[in-house]
Design a protein around this motif. Structure first.
Motif, mmCIF file in Angstrom:
data_model
loop_
_atom_site.group_PDB
_atom_site.id
_atom_site.type_symbol
_atom_site.label_atom_id
_atom_site.label_comp_id
_atom_site.label_asym_id
_atom_site.label_seq_id
_atom_site.Cartn_x
_atom_site.Cartn_y
_atom_site.Cartn_z
ATOM 1 N N GLN A 222 8.846 -1.555 -7.222
ATOM 2 C CA GLN A 222 8.133 -2.509 -8.067
ATOM 3 C C GLN A 222 8.609 -3.942 -7.828
ATOM 4 O O GLN A 222 7.806 -4.875 -7.766
ATOM 5 C CB GLN A 222 8.295 -2.125 -9.543
ATOM 6 C CG GLN A 222 7.572 -0.846 -9.929
ATOM 7 C CD GLN A 222 6.097 -0.875 -9.549
ATOM 8 O OE1 GLN A 222 5.384 -1.853 -9.836
ATOM 9 N NE2 GLN A 222 5.630 0.178 -8.900
ATOM 10 N N GLU A 223 9.902 -4.107 -7.664
ATOM 11 C CA GLU A 223 10.438 -5.440 -7.392
ATOM 12 C C GLU A 223 9.957 -5.940 -6.039
ATOM 13 O O GLU A 223 9.599 -7.118 -5.886
ATOM 14 C CB GLU A 223 11.968 -5.403 -7.434
ATOM 15 C CG GLU A 223 12.605 -6.772 -7.234
ATOM 16 C CD GLU A 223 14.120 -6.742 -7.379
ATOM 17 O OE1 GLU A 223 14.758 -7.761 -7.035
ATOM 18 O OE2 GLU A 223 14.658 -5.709 -7.826
ATOM 19 N N MET A 224 9.928 -5.049 -5.048
ATOM 20 C CA MET A 224 9.436 -5.428 -3.725
ATOM 21 C C MET A 224 7.973 -5.843 -3.786
ATOM 22 O O MET A 224 7.574 -6.856 -3.180
ATOM 23 C CB MET A 224 9.606 -4.246 -2.761
ATOM 24 C CG MET A 224 9.077 -4.454 -1.354
ATOM 25 S SD MET A 224 7.278 -4.171 -1.165
ATOM 26 C CE MET A 224 7.140 -2.434 -1.572
ATOM 27 N N ILE A 225 7.154 -5.088 -4.514
ATOM 28 C CA ILE A 225 5.732 -5.412 -4.631
ATOM 29 C C ILE A 225 5.549 -6.798 -5.255
ATOM 30 O O ILE A 225 4.708 -7.595 -4.796
ATOM 31 C CB ILE A 225 5.001 -4.340 -5.458
ATOM 32 C CG1 ILE A 225 4.897 -3.039 -4.637
ATOM 33 C CG2 ILE A 225 3.606 -4.811 -5.875
ATOM 34 C CD1 ILE A 225 4.323 -1.860 -5.412
ATOM 35 N N GLN A 226 6.350 -7.101 -6.254
ATOM 36 C CA GLN A 226 6.279 -8.422 -6.880
ATOM 37 C C GLN A 226 6.645 -9.521 -5.874
ATOM 38 O O GLN A 226 5.978 -10.562 -5.798
ATOM 39 C CB GLN A 226 7.215 -8.472 -8.088
ATOM 40 C CG GLN A 226 6.771 -7.603 -9.258
ATOM 41 C CD GLN A 226 7.777 -7.610 -10.401
ATOM 42 O OE1 GLN A 226 8.772 -8.333 -10.365
ATOM 43 N NE2 GLN A 226 7.528 -6.789 -11.418
ATOM 44 N N ASP A 227 7.695 -9.278 -5.097
ATOM 45 C CA ASP A 227 8.144 -10.286 -4.132
ATOM 46 C C ASP A 227 7.100 -10.503 -3.034
ATOM 47 O O ASP A 227 6.805 -11.649 -2.661
ATOM 48 C CB ASP A 227 9.467 -9.850 -3.498
ATOM 49 C CG ASP A 227 10.626 -9.884 -4.482
ATOM 50 O OD1 ASP A 227 10.490 -10.543 -5.526
ATOM 51 O OD2 ASP A 227 11.660 -9.246 -4.198
ATOM 52 N N SER B 277 0.826 -1.205 0.000
ATOM 53 C CA SER B 277 0.000 0.000 0.000
ATOM 54 C C SER B 277 0.865 1.261 0.000
ATOM 55 O O SER B 277 1.733 1.430 0.854
ATOM 56 C CB SER B 277 -0.913 0.010 1.233
ATOM 57 O OG SER B 277 -1.463 1.288 1.455
ATOM 58 N N GLU B 278 0.608 2.154 -0.930
ATOM 59 C CA GLU B 278 1.373 3.403 -0.986
ATOM 60 C C GLU B 278 1.148 4.246 0.267
ATOM 61 O O GLU B 278 2.087 4.855 0.791
ATOM 62 C CB GLU B 278 0.985 4.215 -2.225
ATOM 63 C CG GLU B 278 1.792 5.501 -2.379
ATOM 64 C CD GLU B 278 1.446 6.272 -3.636
ATOM 65 O OE1 GLU B 278 2.066 7.329 -3.867
ATOM 66 O OE2 GLU B 278 0.548 5.822 -4.387
#
Length: 278
Positions: free
Chosen positions: A238-243, A219-220
């Motif tokens: 973005q990479e963190m959100i994917q993980d 969540s932003e």
């Protein structure tokens, strides 16, 4: 101004995620080491944010309460929050960029700096903290003899103990350069003329109400309540959100949290008190 985020923007949602952690402890330190009640004190909140700490102290009717911050948005929130305070307390607000503290010598009984020091350095390298050192010297100057400075901060070890810091390892390494260690902070306090009287570790992230929300990093608005995310690149986010999304879908996110959350061992915060001796 903060070198981490635009706090005029952050101020809009700041209070939804942050509270005045260890305010009761800070009050006790101030009264114990000055020998005065808050009602007898002139207090300054250095880097006041939206005024959460000042709001806590206002209920005890200090003689005066001064708030300073580099963010106009934060100060606007603080003014609105404290507008209905007790009539006997003299309130004042000033927009100031640290390390400057433009007040007269020997004019405050107590000063507090809460979760501010990591915002100060222009080019943090983890080896020296000139802006922190100057800020502490300024705090010493404005304190009355016998006055007390309290600091709430996070050490590098405590930062590593926060479960979400492990989600972006490169940014965690950047933050190590922003955070003075306990030994470094003690050294700067002594160099400023202040005498360290006590230091406590808090074993709960009481300043961050949603610390244990394992889906929070997605969540932003949650991320805006934690300075760590302000220094991440778009690609890292973005990479963190994917993980995190992958762990959520695989049912392993709770296990990740339990493995990496170690604040009950290293602490979430450190609260220090240092005195300007008579």
């Amino acid at each position: 101004m903060s070198k981490i985020a635009n706090y005029n923007d952050v101020s809009k949602s700041y209070d939804s995620a942050r509270e005045a952690a260890e305010a009761h402890l800070i009050k006790s330190m101030m009264e114990n080491f000055t020998g005065k009640t808050v009602k007898e004190m002139d207090i300054i909140d250095i880097g006041c944010g939206t005024g959460n700490y000042a709001d806590y102290f206002l209920q005890f009717e200090p003689r005066s309460l001064t708030l300073m911050d580099a963010s106009e948005g934060m100060l606007t929130k603080a003014k609105a929050k404290l507008s209905c305070g007790p009539p006997k307390t003299v309130l004042s607000f000033k927009e100031v960029v640290l390390p400057d503290i433009p007040y007269e010598d020997n004019c405050f009984d107590a000063a507090m700096i809460n979760l501010v020091l990591h915002h100060l350095e222009e080019k943090p390298d983890g080896k020296s903290f000139p802006a922190v050192a100057k800020t502490l010297k300024e705090a010493y100057r404005i304190l009355k003899p016998g006055g007390i400075l309290t600091i709430t901060t996070i050490t590098p070890e405590q930062f590593d103990a926060k479960w979400f810091s492990n989600l972006v390892p490169e940014n965690r390494r950047r933050w190590h350069k922003r955070l003075p260690s306990h030994a470094q902070l003690k050294m700067y306090l002594e160099e400023s003329g202040l005498s360290l009287k006590s230091a406590f570790k808090s074993l709960q992230a009481s300043y961050h109400t949603e610390h244990g929300n394992i889906e929070g990093p997605l969540s932003e608005s949650w991320r805006k309540g934690v300075s760590f995310w302000g220094t991440c690149t778009d690609e890292e986010i973005q990479e963190m959100i994917q993980d995190v999304t992958q762990m959520k879908n695989e049912g392993t996110l709770q296990k990740y949290y339990e493995t990496h959350n170690k604040i009950d061992i290293f602490g979430a915060l450190e609260t220090l008190a240092a005195r300007k001796e008579i």
